[in-house]
Design a protein around this motif. Sequence first.
Motif, short mmCIF file in Angstrom:
data_model
loop_
_atom_site.label_atom_id
_atom_site.label_comp_id
_atom_site.label_asym_id
_atom_site.label_seq_id
_atom_site.Cartn_x
_atom_site.Cartn_y
_atom_site.Cartn_z
N LEU A 502 0.84 -1.21 0.00
CA LEU A 502 0.00 0.00 0.00
C LEU A 502 0.87 1.25 0.00
O LEU A 502 0.55 2.26 -0.65
N GLU A 503 2.00 1.21 0.73
CA GLU A 503 2.89 2.38 0.75
C GLU A 503 3.44 2.66 -0.65
O GLU A 503 3.54 3.80 -1.07
N TRP A 504 3.78 1.57 -1.37
CA TRP A 504 4.28 1.77 -2.75
C TRP A 504 3.20 2.45 -3.60
O TRP A 504 3.49 3.39 -4.36
N MET A 505 1.95 2.02 -3.43
CA MET A 505 0.86 2.65 -4.20
C MET A 505 0.78 4.14 -3.88
O MET A 505 0.65 4.98 -4.78
N ILE A 506 0.85 4.46 -2.58
CA ILE A 506 0.74 5.86 -2.17
C ILE A 506 1.93 6.66 -2.73
O ILE A 506 1.76 7.78 -3.22
N ASN A 507 3.10 6.06 -2.71
CA ASN A 507 4.27 6.73 -3.29
C ASN A 507 4.06 6.98 -4.78
O ASN A 507 4.48 8.00 -5.32
N ARG A 508 3.41 6.06 -5.45
CA ARG A 508 3.11 6.25 -6.87
C ARG A 508 2.10 7.39 -7.04
O ARG A 508 2.26 8.25 -7.91
N VAL A 509 1.06 7.38 -6.19
CA VAL A 509 0.04 8.42 -6.27
C VAL A 509 0.68 9.80 -6.07
O VAL A 509 0.34 10.77 -6.75
N GLU A 510 1.66 9.85 -5.15
CA GLU A 510 2.33 11.13 -4.86
C GLU A 510 3.49 11.41 -5.82
O GLU A 510 4.20 12.40 -5.66
N GLY A 511 3.70 10.50 -6.77
CA GLY A 511 4.75 10.71 -7.77
C GLY A 511 6.16 10.56 -7.23
O GLY A 511 7.10 11.14 -7.76
N LYS A 512 6.33 9.79 -6.14
CA LYS A 512 7.66 9.68 -5.52
C LYS A 512 8.50 8.53 -6.06
O LYS A 512 9.71 8.50 -5.82
N VAL A 513 7.86 7.54 -6.69
CA VAL A 513 8.62 6.43 -7.27
C VAL A 513 8.16 6.22 -8.69
O VAL A 513 7.02 6.56 -9.05
N SER A 514 9.04 5.64 -9.53
CA SER A 514 8.68 5.57 -10.94
C SER A 514 8.21 4.20 -11.39
O SER A 514 7.50 4.08 -12.37
N GLY A 515 8.59 3.12 -10.65
CA GLY A 515 8.18 1.78 -11.06
C GLY A 515 8.80 1.38 -12.38
O GLY A 515 9.61 2.10 -12.96
N VAL A 516 8.43 0.20 -12.84
CA VAL A 516 8.91 -0.30 -14.13
C VAL A 516 7.69 -0.57 -15.00
O VAL A 516 6.78 -1.30 -14.60
N GLU A 517 7.67 0.04 -16.16
CA GLU A 517 6.53 -0.19 -17.05
C GLU A 517 6.67 -1.53 -17.76
O GLU A 517 7.74 -1.86 -18.27
N THR A 518 5.60 -2.31 -17.78
CA THR A 518 5.57 -3.57 -18.52
C THR A 518 4.25 -3.59 -19.29
O THR A 518 3.36 -2.77 -19.02
#
Length: 595
Positions: A502-518
């Motif tokens: 859930l924290e990763w999701m929130i970081n994504r919502v806040e634009g703090k992490v970029s993830g890997v697009e697949t």
Amino acid sequence: MASTLEALERWVNEVAALTRPAQIHWCDGSEDEYRTLVQQMLADGTLIELNQQTHPGCYLHRSHPSDVARVEHLTLVCHPNQEDTGPNNHWMDPAEAHAKMDALFAGCMEGRTMYVIPYCMGPIDSPLSRCGVEITDSPYVVANMKIMTRMGKAAQERIEREGLLSDGVFVKGLHSTGELDPDRRFIMHFPEERTIKSYGSGYGGNALLGKKCHALRIASNQARDEGWLAEHMLIVGIENPRGETHYIAAAFPSACGKTNLAMLIPPEGYRRDGWKVWTVGDDICWMRPGADGRLYAINPEAGFFGVAPGTSDSSNPNALKSIARDTIFTNVAVTADNQPWWEGLPGTPVTDWQGRPYDPANGPAAHPNSRFTVSAKQCPTWSPKAEDAQGVPISAIVFGGRRPSLLPLVMEARDWTHGVLMGAAMGSETTAAATGAVGVLRRDSMAMKPFAGYHYGDYFAHWLSFDRPGARLPKIYHVNWFRKGRDGKFLWPGFGDNLRVLEWMINRVEGKVSGVETPIGTLPATGELKLDGLAIDPATMDELLTMDRAGWQAELAAIGDYLDGFAPRLPAALRAEQQRVAGALGDMPREAATA
Ligand SMILES: Nc1nc2c(ncn2[C@@H]2O[C@H](COP(=O)(O)OP(=O)(O)OP(=O)(O)O)[C@@H](O)[C@H]2O)c(=O)[nH]1
Ligand SMILES: O=C([O-])CC(=O)C(=O)O
Ligand SMILES: [Mn+2]
């Protein structure tokens, strides 16, 4: 125009003329009324007193052994036009269904009390709330409705007030426990008439008509007509160390972890840093766009009707604390000193859920779908925002199910349409929450297969319609806590550790992490999931977070076939989205294509 009170009284009189009760009791929802009903049920054996020293105000109900879960094959949605019901529901012509049900109800309350339960789904003063009235001959249903809904006087006053706006706006639900004969059992819905008729079962999802029957099957129709969503979702608030709270709504099928996620306890390190979790709802979520374009959600319920087995101090301490007092247990086992017991708790059972001396040869001591009914206010993490008339703004929507293979721990949809596809494509292994085989993989779009009260094709179109100018929609995710290794064990620890996801999701919502697009969505990049304090090896994390291309090509083909089952009402945009993802995955290898 007749007042709503007149419409209500007229309907109650009609029902009484049909069912012929000895008396009629209008429920006021008071504590006195609840206590009187409990005393009466203790006297006639409907309830059994549990150990009042360890569990004050707690009682046990043992249902008929054949009446322990929802019965999907006996649950029907009766639209006048069969087409509108869709292949996702069982259908009967409304006139035929009324005739069938009225024959069952004729004289069924003779010599008994008929209870009239006005109730409000959602905070009593919320514009998002909707009211109903359930008529039943079961005091067990009245007691459970008292815990699960805002029931009685205040609800009746709201119904009467709303009568000034329109006639007969409340949902009408008629229930009788009947003879508990599985051959004389039906749960019928009349969406156009906003009416429910349920006969022959006392089990929660079949008999507490405010829950699945009203808040999902009828409400999904109201929601489509009025521009909102009625969903099988928990609502949880995640507060970070800076005191900011994001609300997340998550749809998992029955017995797949909603109650657990809604009440999760942060892992040690998170607790130390000041993370907090707030429970807003554990089963149903109604949401609609607010003036700012965001989706605002309420929990229409006031209590939890939770799965008992597996609930323990290690899996869900908040639930365990909630049910230490003033709780109705259904179909659990008991210990030698008369405490409620189920698989997962310490101690030993002496009496099983059917009241027999416990013998492992008879199977589990508690029924796998045994449940507790408890007021949400007893939950230590109950959010004050759950009473907010405006609802809570939703930052992320999560879909998930029991998928032993293929589905990664978490993935993010690229946009709303892709997210709707993720929800529509959801699959899960079946559980004990409904009668039938357990552990069989089936598609369960948005965890609403048993609950969407109209054609899934139209339902998908309704979901897609929220993506419009001015909308500030939540991001959409898919999670899988149930991936298994070659040894058949779960790869991910789950429960409290789900906060890491859930924290990763929130970081994504806040634009703090970029993830890997697949091609299947955005996955966490190495290092983006906080894993400190967790004993999990990198190879396992790899397995949880890599995309198996060949497996996904086959999955996309299967999703396409499944969606085609809703033609001609399947939105073209959804089929196009499935083709976009399939295309991004590339051509199927020859072996997979011919397999
Ligand atoms: N492995 C694993 N099991 C989980 C997790 N969360 C919940 N479960 C198990 O899933 C089962 C049911 O979970 P609940 O939270 O009661 O399910 P629910 O979605 O609220 O169910 P309904 O009330 O039927 O809608 C229990 O046996 C839990 O122990 C998890 O993160 N990992
Ligand atoms: O409806 C019920 O009886 C319990 C429940 O939450 C479900 O089955 O999803
Ligand atoms: Mn549920």
